[in-house]
Motif scaffolding. Structure first.
Motif, PDB file in Angstrom:
ATOM      1  N   THR A  65     -53.936  32.095   7.574  1.00  0.00           N
ATOM      2  CA  THR A  65     -52.854  31.996   8.560  1.00  0.00           C
ATOM      3  C   THR A  65     -52.549  30.517   8.768  1.00  0.00           C
ATOM      4  N   LYS A  66     -51.469  30.256   9.512  1.00  0.00           N
ATOM      5  CA  LYS A  66     -51.150  28.869   9.848  1.00  0.00           C
ATOM      6  C   LYS A  66     -51.650  28.480  11.232  1.00  0.00           C
ATOM      7  N   GLY A  67     -52.433  29.355  11.844  1.00  0.00           N
ATOM      8  CA  GLY A  67     -52.926  29.062  13.185  1.00  0.00           C
ATOM      9  C   GLY A  67     -54.082  29.979  13.535  1.00  0.00           C
ATOM     10  N   ASP A  68     -53.881  30.807  14.562  1.00  0.00           N
ATOM     11  CA  ASP A  68     -54.931  31.706  15.030  1.00  0.00           C
ATOM     12  C   ASP A  68     -55.240  32.749  13.965  1.00  0.00           C
ATOM     13  N   PRO A  69     -56.481  32.829  13.493  1.00  0.00           N
ATOM     14  CA  PRO A  69     -56.805  33.812  12.447  1.00  0.00           C
ATOM     15  C   PRO A  69     -56.738  35.252  12.925  1.00  0.00           C
ATOM     16  N   GLY A  70     -56.705  35.460  14.244  1.00  0.00           N
ATOM     17  CA  GLY A  70     -56.693  36.835  14.741  1.00  0.00           C
ATOM     18  C   GLY A  70     -55.323  37.389  15.040  1.00  0.00           C
ATOM     19  N   SER A  71     -54.304  36.526  15.179  1.00  0.00           N
ATOM     20  CA  SER A  71     -52.996  37.038  15.605  1.00  0.00           C
ATOM     21  C   SER A  71     -51.812  36.447  14.856  1.00  0.00           C
ATOM     22  N   ASP A  72     -51.937  35.264  14.270  1.00  0.00           N
ATOM     23  CA  ASP A  72     -50.792  34.643  13.601  1.00  0.00           C
ATOM     24  C   ASP A  72     -50.435  35.378  12.312  1.00  0.00           C
ATOM     25  N   PRO A  73     -49.191  35.239  11.840  1.00  0.00           N
ATOM     26  CA  PRO A  73     -48.772  35.928  10.606  1.00  0.00           C
ATOM     27  C   PRO A  73     -49.656  35.572   9.424  1.00  0.00           C
ATOM     28  N   LEU A  74     -49.861  36.549   8.542  1.00  0.00           N
ATOM     29  CA  LEU A  74     -50.718  36.360   7.378  1.00  0.00           C
ATOM     30  C   LEU A  74     -50.011  35.556   6.301  1.00  0.00           C
ATOM     31  N   VAL A  75     -50.820  34.862   5.509  1.00  0.00           N
ATOM     32  CA  VAL A  75     -50.350  34.129   4.340  1.00  0.00           C
ATOM     33  C   VAL A  75     -51.335  34.397   3.205  1.00  0.00           C
ATOM     34  N   PHE A  76     -50.810  34.685   2.002  1.00  0.00           N
ATOM     35  CA  PHE A  76     -51.659  34.863   0.830  1.00  0.00           C
ATOM     36  C   PHE A  76     -51.724  33.539   0.077  1.00  0.00           C
ATOM     37  N   LEU A  77     -52.952  33.030  -0.137  1.00  0.00           N
ATOM     38  CA  LEU A  77     -53.167  31.845  -0.963  1.00  0.00           C
ATOM     39  C   LEU A  77     -53.721  32.297  -2.302  1.00  0.00           C
ATOM     40  N   ILE A  78     -52.957  32.046  -3.386  1.00  0.00           N
ATOM     41  CA  ILE A  78     -53.350  32.528  -4.710  1.00  0.00           C
ATOM     42  C   ILE A  78     -53.220  31.395  -5.716  1.00  0.00           C
ATOM     43  N   THR A  79     -53.858  31.566  -6.861  1.00  0.00           N
ATOM     44  CA  THR A  79     -53.728  30.619  -7.974  1.00  0.00           C
ATOM     45  C   THR A  79     -53.293  31.386  -9.217  1.00  0.00           C
ATOM     46  N   ASP A  80     -52.392  30.791  -9.968  1.00  0.00           N
ATOM     47  CA  ASP A  80     -51.926  31.399 -11.217  1.00  0.00           C
ATOM     48  C   ASP A  80     -53.043  31.292 -12.255  1.00  0.00           C
ATOM     49  N   PRO A  81     -53.520  32.418 -12.797  1.00  0.00           N
ATOM     50  CA  PRO A  81     -54.659  32.358 -13.731  1.00  0.00           C
ATOM     51  C   PRO A  81     -54.328  31.633 -15.028  1.00  0.00           C
ATOM     52  N   THR A  82     -53.050  31.510 -15.393  1.00  0.00           N
ATOM     53  CA  THR A  82     -52.687  30.854 -16.655  1.00  0.00           C
ATOM     54  C   THR A  82     -52.464  29.358 -16.488  1.00  0.00           C
ATOM     55  N   THR A  83     -51.838  28.945 -15.402  1.00  0.00           N
ATOM     56  CA  THR A  83     -51.521  27.524 -15.190  1.00  0.00           C
ATOM     57  C   THR A  83     -52.418  26.856 -14.169  1.00  0.00           C
ATOM     58  N   GLY A  84     -53.091  27.636 -13.320  1.00  0.00           N
ATOM     59  CA  GLY A  84     -53.943  27.073 -12.284  1.00  0.00           C
ATOM     60  C   GLY A  84     -53.168  26.554 -11.080  1.00  0.00           C
ATOM     61  N   THR A  85     -51.873  26.808 -11.017  1.00  0.00           N
ATOM     62  CA  THR A  85     -51.059  26.350  -9.893  1.00  0.00           C
ATOM     63  C   THR A  85     -51.378  27.172  -8.654  1.00  0.00           C
ATOM     64  N   ALA A  86     -51.515  26.486  -7.539  1.00  0.00           N
ATOM     65  CA  ALA A  86     -51.800  27.163  -6.267  1.00  0.00           C
ATOM     66  C   ALA A  86     -50.497  27.468  -5.540  1.00  0.00           C
ATOM     67  N   TYR A  87     -50.441  28.642  -4.922  1.00  0.00           N
ATOM     68  CA  TYR A  87     -49.252  29.074  -4.199  1.00  0.00           C
ATOM     69  C   TYR A  87     -49.647  29.602  -2.828  1.00  0.00           C
ATOM     70  N   ALA A  88     -48.706  29.482  -1.899  1.00  0.00           N
ATOM     71  CA  ALA A  88     -48.813  30.136  -0.590  1.00  0.00           C
ATOM     72  C   ALA A  88     -47.698  31.169  -0.512  1.00  0.00           C
ATOM     73  N   GLY A  89     -48.056  32.397  -0.192  1.00  0.00           N
ATOM     74  CA  GLY A  89     -47.068  33.476  -0.150  1.00  0.00           C
ATOM     75  C   GLY A  89     -46.947  34.063   1.239  1.00  0.00           C
ATOM     76  N   ASP A  90     -45.712  34.140   1.725  1.00  0.00           N
ATOM     77  CA  ASP A  90     -45.437  34.801   3.011  1.00  0.00           C
ATOM     78  C   ASP A  90     -44.317  35.807   2.815  1.00  0.00           C
ATOM     79  N   SER A  91     -43.742  36.286   3.902  1.00  0.00           N
ATOM     80  CA  SER A  91     -42.708  37.317   3.803  1.00  0.00           C
ATOM     81  C   SER A  91     -41.432  36.801   3.158  1.00  0.00           C
TER      82      SER A  91
END
Length: 544
Positions: A156-182
């Motif tokens: 999350t970008k703040g409170d882990p119990g109530s703030d909107p979720l964010v997915f942090l992933i890495t591309d397995p082919t390039t190793g690039t890190a991404y943040a995914g939201d709605s």
């Protein structure tokens, strides 16, 4: 030129004073009054606060390209600065704050409610058509054989119990890190992230990564969360892995429709209802907000599932408002008359006892009265040896809520009636007694009419309050008891509680329809109040 008269006993006249005392100062003299340090500090603080609020509100308007709203904000701020930085327009300095608060907290909510009443705003019809299409496509995402697989960190970008979720992933082919939201994926600067062996992001600037306990507590949200992509959407497969699935249902702009790739079924856009509708009448749950004209208003009369319960609720609403207002007025007036009698002793003690219900918090008293009417352990049944299901039967529940409101409301009427009785000249009663009028005639011909002249505006406002007395119903019965065939409208529901259940009920929020009923309630109460005030003025003219 004649010289000013002076002589023994005469005092020299000074500017601003006359022979009869101080004279009013001119407008110029008032405008030259010295400015105190306290007043200057208060003015600077308040104007600075107004400017800060204006700057804070300007950025969202610029981002949304709402140039009309931005122009209004700038003009209002400039007008306030001009008004309070000059010594002119003194009356406006006092009128403008109240007018602005009136517009912000009364006029704007009424206008927003009125605008909502002409739309289909509800669950599934909250956003635009593009947002509805995105929601339909992401909701139909399924995993296929060649779906890309990612290492997932839930954050999350703040409170882990109530703030909107964010997915942090890495591309397995390039190793690039991404943040995914709605809104989709956005790449992260490699210098701002820490990636462990296997591609899992363990730290990222600006994000709070949830541990297994925190993520597990929000597991349903993690499962339902989707990050839209060009190929479909990214969904979680547990708490540590994610995949990019393919949308089964896709929007086809050529036919303005949604196609299901597996079944071939087509849902065509219906702009009138703001929904995608198939040939067999099936409607997709996700739609968009559109104007529906008078449909919400005509539904009250045309829909048999609504018109019957609505009219019965309206009749009970009038009965509750009239019974509560009339009952509290009669009881309060008779208590005031009894204590106003010259032979009455200990009136101060009695008055303290009689206004105790008015001094108690009403919400707490309503909850206590609800328990007192309980069938099994309630005080009412146990005290009188009864076995009445007070809140379980329609008529007994209605009688119970009126009795509760009578107990809560009569102290107010007692107080105002006591004040009104003390303003009636005793000479009127004494003169009528000399003319041979008995106590009942004096009360009916003199006391009651004079009381009604003073109390009619309060009775009208009390009627309007009781017509929309949400707490009295919701905290005692919540509108119950409900008929078996209609769990939407209960026997003790007022229009306001019925509207609340429509707007925030478990069967789906219908904000547009609820707003239409709110407008109907407003028009009804306003009409009754206007007629009542006109009759009150006519009565005042008779006695004037």
């Amino acid at each position: 030129m004649n010289a000013p008269l002076t002589g023994p006993g005469s005092a020299p006249q000074t500017p601003g004073r006359g022979p009869e005392g101080p004279q009013p100062t001119s407008r110029a003299a008032r405008s030259d009054a010295p400015v105190t340090v306290t007043g200057l500090v208060v003015k600077v603080v308040l104007l600075g606060l107004a400017a800060a609020i204006a700057v804070w509100g300007a950025f969202p308007l610029i981002e949304a390209e709402a140039w009309g709203g931005l122009a209004l904000l700038v003009a209002t701020t400039a007008g306030l600065g001009y008004l309070y930085l000059t010594r002119r327009h003194i009356p406006m300095k006092y009128l403008v704050p109240g007018t602005l608060f009136l517009i912000a907290f009364q006029v704007l909510p009424v206008l927003i409610t009125a605008a909502t009443a002409f739309t289909n705003f509800s669950d599934g019809h909250r956003g635009t058509k593009d947002e509805a299409i995105t929601a339909i496509q992401t909701a139909s995402v399924v995993r296929v054989a060649d779906s890309a697989d990612y290492t997932l960190s839930v954050a999350t970008k703040g409170d882990p119990g109530s703030d909107p979720l964010v997915f942090l992933i890495t591309d397995p082919t390039t190793g690039t890190a991404y943040a995914g939201d709605s809104d989709g994926l956005s790449p992260l600067d490699p210098a701002d992230v820490t990636v462990a062996t296997g591609g899992k992001i363990t730290a990222a600037d600006g994000y709070t990564i949830l541990n297994f306990g925190q993520a597990g507590a929000r597991s349903q949200e993690v499962t339902d969360f989707v990050v839209p992509t060009e190929a479909g959407a990214i969904r979680a497969a547990g708490l540590t892995r994610a995949y990019e699935g393919r949308a089964v249902r896709a929007y086809d702009q050529a036919c303005d429709c949604v196609r299901d790739a597996e079944t071939g079924k087509v849902w065509t856009a219906d702009e009138a209802s703001g929904s995608f509708v198939a040939d067999d009448g099936e409607t997709l749950a996700q739609g968009w907000k559109v104007g529906v004209g008078l449909a919400n208003f005509t539904r009250v009369l045309s829909d048999p599932n609504v018109s019957g319960p609505f009219l019965s609720t309206l009749i009970w609403n009038f009965a509750f408002a009239i019974g509560s207002t009339g009952g509290t007025f009669l009881l309060g007036m008779f208590c005031a008359l009894a204590l106003h009698h010259p032979r009455m002793r200990g009136t101060n003690l009695y008055r303290i006892l009689l206004i105790l219900p008015y001094a108690m918090p009403s919400f707490a008293m309503l909850l206590i009265w609800r328990d007192m009417f309980n069938t099994d352990f309630g005080l009412i049944n146990n005290l009188f040896g009864l076995d009445v299901n007070w809140l379980g039967e329609p008529w007994s529940a209605r009688l119970a809520v009126i009795m509760i409101q009578l107990w809560l409301g009569y102290p107010y009427m007692f107080l105002v009636a006591t004040g009104a009785l003390q303003s009636i000249p005793k000479e009127l009663g004494e003169a009528s007694a000399v003319d041979g009028a008995n106590p009942w005639q004096r009360f009916r011909k003199i006391t009651l009419p004079l009381l009604l002249i003073s109390l009619s505006p309060l009775l009208i406002s009390s009627f309007a309050f009781n017509f929309n007395n949400f707490n009295a119903i919701w905290l005692t019965t919540e509108g119950a008891p409900f008929p078996v065939d209609n769990p939407t409208v209960g026997a003790t529901d007022l229009l306001i509680t019925y509207t609340y259940r429509l707007a925030f009920g478990g069967q789906g929020a219908q904000f547009g329809y609820a707003a239409a009923i709110s407008i109907f309630i407003f028009a009804l109460v306003a009409t009754i109040s206007a007629i009542s005030f006109r009759r009150t003025r006519a009565q005042e003219e008779v006695w004037s």
